[in-house]
Motif scaffolding. Structure first.
Motif, PDB file in Angstrom:
ATOM      1  N   TYR A   1      31.995  65.182  34.740  1.00 46.96           N
ATOM      2  CA  TYR A   1      31.999  65.054  33.285  1.00 46.96           C
ATOM      3  C   TYR A   1      31.663  66.398  32.650  1.00 46.96           C
TER       4      TYR A   1
ATOM      5  N   SER B   1      24.430  47.386  28.423  1.00 48.54           N
ATOM      6  CA  SER B   1      24.688  47.026  29.818  1.00 48.54           C
ATOM      7  C   SER B   1      23.617  47.555  30.775  1.00 48.54           C
ATOM      8  N   HIS B   2      22.514  48.089  30.237  1.00 49.08           N
ATOM      9  CA  HIS B   2      21.489  48.675  31.103  1.00 49.08           C
ATOM     10  C   HIS B   2      20.657  47.578  31.726  1.00 49.08           C
TER      11      HIS B   2
ATOM     12  N   HIS C   1      21.207  51.020  25.946  1.00 50.35           N
ATOM     13  CA  HIS C   1      22.594  50.638  26.224  1.00 50.35           C
ATOM     14  C   HIS C   1      22.643  49.141  26.534  1.00 50.35           C
TER      15      HIS C   1
ATOM     16  N   TYR D   1      29.864  62.046  39.378  1.00 52.49           N
ATOM     17  CA  TYR D   1      30.426  61.613  38.091  1.00 52.49           C
ATOM     18  C   TYR D   1      29.930  62.537  36.975  1.00 52.49           C
TER      19      TYR D   1
ATOM     20  N   TYR E   1      23.980  53.850  33.207  1.00 57.88           N
ATOM     21  CA  TYR E   1      23.553  55.144  33.757  1.00 57.88           C
ATOM     22  C   TYR E   1      24.548  56.246  33.400  1.00 57.88           C
ATOM     23  N   HIS E   2      25.839  55.949  33.471  1.00 59.14           N
ATOM     24  CA  HIS E   2      26.850  56.950  33.096  1.00 59.14           C
ATOM     25  C   HIS E   2      26.699  57.350  31.631  1.00 59.14           C
ATOM     26  N   HIS E   3      26.439  56.375  30.784  1.00 57.73           N
ATOM     27  CA  HIS E   3      26.220  56.655  29.358  1.00 57.73           C
ATOM     28  C   HIS E   3      25.030  57.599  29.186  1.00 57.73           C
TER      29      HIS E   3
ATOM     30  N   ARG F   1      26.013  61.129  30.479  1.00 55.46           N
ATOM     31  CA  ARG F   1      26.903  61.835  29.541  1.00 55.46           C
ATOM     32  C   ARG F   1      26.104  62.377  28.372  1.00 55.46           C
TER      33      ARG F   1
ATOM     34  N   SER G   1      22.947  49.205  34.625  1.00 55.43           N
ATOM     35  CA  SER G   1      24.261  49.065  35.249  1.00 55.43           C
ATOM     36  C   SER G   1      24.824  50.458  35.450  1.00 55.43           C
ATOM     37  N   SER G   2      25.895  50.557  36.217  1.00 55.62           N
ATOM     38  CA  SER G   2      26.534  51.859  36.399  1.00 55.62           C
ATOM     39  C   SER G   2      26.959  52.441  35.068  1.00 55.62           C
ATOM     40  N   GLU G   3      27.529  51.618  34.200  1.00 56.65           N
ATOM     41  CA  GLU G   3      27.979  52.119  32.898  1.00 56.65           C
ATOM     42  C   GLU G   3      26.795  52.581  32.053  1.00 56.65           C
TER      43      GLU G   3
END
Length: 64
Positions: free
Chosen positions: A51, A11-12, A9, A47, A18-20, A23, A14-16
């Motif tokens: 999801y 943005s790794h 990812h 989160y 980890y969320h990716h 998911r 980052s929170s996004e």
């Protein structure tokens, strides 16, 4: 485990990122087991559990 996937990812870490990752794990699972520590809905664990609920995956929630 039959396959390892590098999410790569942009943005790794980052929170996004980890969320990716989370998911993707939920999407590939038949059910989700969560071990949340506390009730903060902003936590990554909650989160991911939410999801899973959103996409109608069965969940087992075991607070610690």
């Amino acid at each position: 485990m039959t396959k390892v996937t590098d999410l790569n990812h942009p943005s790794h870490p980052s929170s996004e990122g980890y969320h990716h990752r989370n998911r993707r794990m939920v999407d590939r699972s038949e059910f989700v087991i969560g071990f949340p520590c506390g009730t903060d809905p902003a936590s990554g664990t909650w989160y991911t559990i939410e999801y899973a609920a959103h996409i109608s995956k069965p969940r087992l929630i075991l607070p610690i």
